[in-house]
Design a protein around this motif. Structure first.
Motif, mmCIF file in Angstrom:
data_model
loop_
_atom_site.group_PDB
_atom_site.id
_atom_site.type_symbol
_atom_site.label_atom_id
_atom_site.label_comp_id
_atom_site.label_asym_id
_atom_site.label_seq_id
_atom_site.Cartn_x
_atom_site.Cartn_y
_atom_site.Cartn_z
ATOM 1 N N GLU A 294 0.927 -0.897 0.137
ATOM 2 C CA GLU A 294 0.015 -0.004 0.041
ATOM 3 C C GLU A 294 0.896 1.285 0.164
ATOM 4 N N LYS B 25 0.928 4.315 -2.889
ATOM 5 C CA LYS B 25 0.915 5.528 -2.474
ATOM 6 C C LYS B 25 1.955 6.648 -2.684
ATOM 7 N N MET C 103 -5.038 3.918 -3.407
ATOM 8 C CA MET C 103 -5.335 2.566 -3.460
ATOM 9 C C MET C 103 -6.407 2.262 -4.155
ATOM 10 N N GLU D 3 -6.337 -0.109 -7.544
ATOM 11 C CA GLU D 3 -7.401 -1.198 -7.528
ATOM 12 C C GLU D 3 -8.267 -1.491 -8.762
#
Length: 149
Positions: free
Chosen positions: A108, A112, A118, A122
């Motif tokens: 994550e 970032k 995210m 995704e």
């Protein structure tokens, strides 16, 4: 050779829900995604090496671990293992499972740090899985940036 990238990415991917949207992916989003994707792939390779170390530390060869892992996760597949091998497998699995939260957090953070949130990452990842057109756009972009395979 042990191929645990699938395992690592399965951990990473399984912790998220991918919302399907019909929204187009902009060129800017695609550039950010390509950068984030490459960073995640690099991190996955590091994680793979860590997992191989854990497996070997437990006393198993990576290939044997994979055989046992596949048999544990596939009811149609069986593998004979000694009690000692089973203990080594459980030891390695325990350590790998305990690494899961840390791996997720690292992935994550890598996404970032590339400038992408995210949710967008995704969404694009999900679209990429089902859209040959988007796969081609990403591949072309990565190759033009010298990031392709």
């Amino acid at each position: 050779m042990l191929r645990t990238i699938f395992f690592t990415l399965a951990i990473f991917v399984s912790t998220f829900s991918f919302a399907q949207t019909e929204q187009k992916v902009s060129d800017e989003q695609l550039k950010q995604f390509a950068n984030a994707y490459q960073i995640v792939q690099q991190e996955s390779m590091k994680v793979q090496q860590e997992m191989m170390g854990v497996i070997q530390e437990a006393g198993l060869q990576p290939q044997r671990f994979n055989e046992m892992y596949q048999a544990e996760n596939n009811p149609n597949k069986t593998v004979e293992a000694t009690d000692e091998e089973k203990k080594m497998f459980e030891k390695a699995m325990g350590k790998i499972e305990s690494m899961q939260a840390s791996i997720q957090a690292k992935m994550e953070e890598k996404v970032k740090s590339s400038g992408m949130d995210m949710k967008t990452y995704e969404s694009i990842m999900n679209k990429m899985r089902t859209s040959p057109e988007l796969q081609k756009r990403i591949q072309t972009l990565m190759m033009s940036q010298g990031q392709g395979k």
